[in-house]
Write a protein that holds these residues in place. Structure first.
Motif, PDB file in Angstrom:
ATOM      1  N   PHE A   1      47.280  42.584  35.273  1.00 39.97           N
ATOM      2  CA  PHE A   1      46.300  43.486  34.668  1.00 39.97           C
ATOM      3  C   PHE A   1      45.292  42.581  33.977  1.00 39.97           C
TER       4      PHE A   1
ATOM      5  N   ILE B   1      45.001  45.189  38.725  1.00 33.55           N
ATOM      6  CA  ILE B   1      44.190  46.225  38.076  1.00 33.55           C
ATOM      7  C   ILE B   1      43.307  45.573  37.026  1.00 33.55           C
TER       8      ILE B   1
ATOM      9  N   THR C   1      41.929  57.166  40.302  1.00 34.49           N
ATOM     10  CA  THR C   1      41.954  55.967  39.460  1.00 34.49           C
ATOM     11  C   THR C   1      42.565  54.786  40.207  1.00 34.49           C
TER      12      THR C   1
ATOM     13  N   ARG D   1      48.649  51.921  29.203  1.00 34.92           N
ATOM     14  CA  ARG D   1      48.050  51.894  30.549  1.00 34.92           C
ATOM     15  C   ARG D   1      48.464  50.614  31.268  1.00 34.92           C
TER      16      ARG D   1
ATOM     17  N   TYR E   1      40.433  50.238  36.948  1.00 33.31           N
ATOM     18  CA  TYR E   1      41.341  51.331  36.585  1.00 33.31           C
ATOM     19  C   TYR E   1      40.598  52.659  36.536  1.00 33.31           C
ATOM     20  N   CYS E   2      39.481  52.685  35.799  1.00 37.31           N
ATOM     21  CA  CYS E   2      38.749  53.952  35.587  1.00 37.31           C
ATOM     22  C   CYS E   2      37.700  54.161  36.668  1.00 37.31           C
TER      23      CYS E   2
ATOM     24  N   TYR F   1      45.073  53.256  39.161  1.00 41.07           N
ATOM     25  CA  TYR F   1      46.517  53.490  39.077  1.00 41.07           C
ATOM     26  C   TYR F   1      46.986  54.329  40.267  1.00 41.07           C
TER      27      TYR F   1
ATOM     28  N   SER G   1      40.383  46.479  33.836  1.00 41.04           N
ATOM     29  CA  SER G   1      39.837  47.528  32.984  1.00 41.04           C
ATOM     30  C   SER G   1      39.081  46.884  31.833  1.00 41.04           C
TER      31      SER G   1
ATOM     32  N   CYS H   1      50.863  50.431  34.694  1.00 34.65           N
ATOM     33  CA  CYS H   1      50.437  49.785  35.944  1.00 34.65           C
ATOM     34  C   CYS H   1      51.424  48.694  36.365  1.00 34.65           C
TER      35      CYS H   1
END
Length: 150
Positions: free
Chosen positions: A128, A107, A86, A116, A80-81, A88, A109, A120
């Protein structure tokens, strides 16, 4: 009815039949760990160090390329970051692409931020996952992708 995927020599897919994952992470250590876990689970892996490289590989970067490589990718697994763009944003670009909108995007993270995560999933992420990923996470991922292919 689907059989469960047991790991072993009989479950190894040929190179052409392997599920191909594009793994995107700006952290080299995380990228190597993810690559190792995916390969242990019989995935074919291509890595990218950022979202822009991933978009170029998929053929939806600044310079539109043909999507012959992209058609061989079965899943995008992205952090994600990341600086610049990003995970996203990458997810949104993939879902906006007419050729790739059906591609599953997962995703990851290291931060468990419910807003967040929800953002997503609402935008179309398949799953996620929290980092660091474990082999059990990869098995879940494999089951998700196999469900979509059948």
């Amino acid at each position: 009815m689907m059989n469960s995927c047991e790991e072993g020599p009989s479950s190894k897919l040929s190179y052409e039949d392997q599920l191909h994952v594009l793994a995107v992470d700006d952290n080299i250590v995380d990228r190597k760990l993810i690559e190792k876990l995916l390969k242990t689970s019989s995935f074919k892996v291509t890595t990218a160090e950022n979202a822009m490289s991933a978009l170029e590989y998929l053929g939806i970067g600044e310079q539109q390329q043909n999507t012959s490589k992209a058609s061989k990718v079965h899943l995008v697994l992205t952090d994600y970051c990341m600086p610049g763009m990003t995970g996203y944003d990458l997810l949104k670009k993939i879902k906006e692409s007419s050729e790739l909108k059906e591609m599953p995007v997962v995703i990851m993270s290291s931060e468990k931020v419910p807003t967040r995560i929800n953002k997503c999933l609402e935008e179309g992420a398949q799953m996620f996952m929290l980092k660091p990923l474990k082999l059990s996470d990869i098995k879940k991922l494999k089951n998700q992708v196999m469900k979509r292919r059948h």
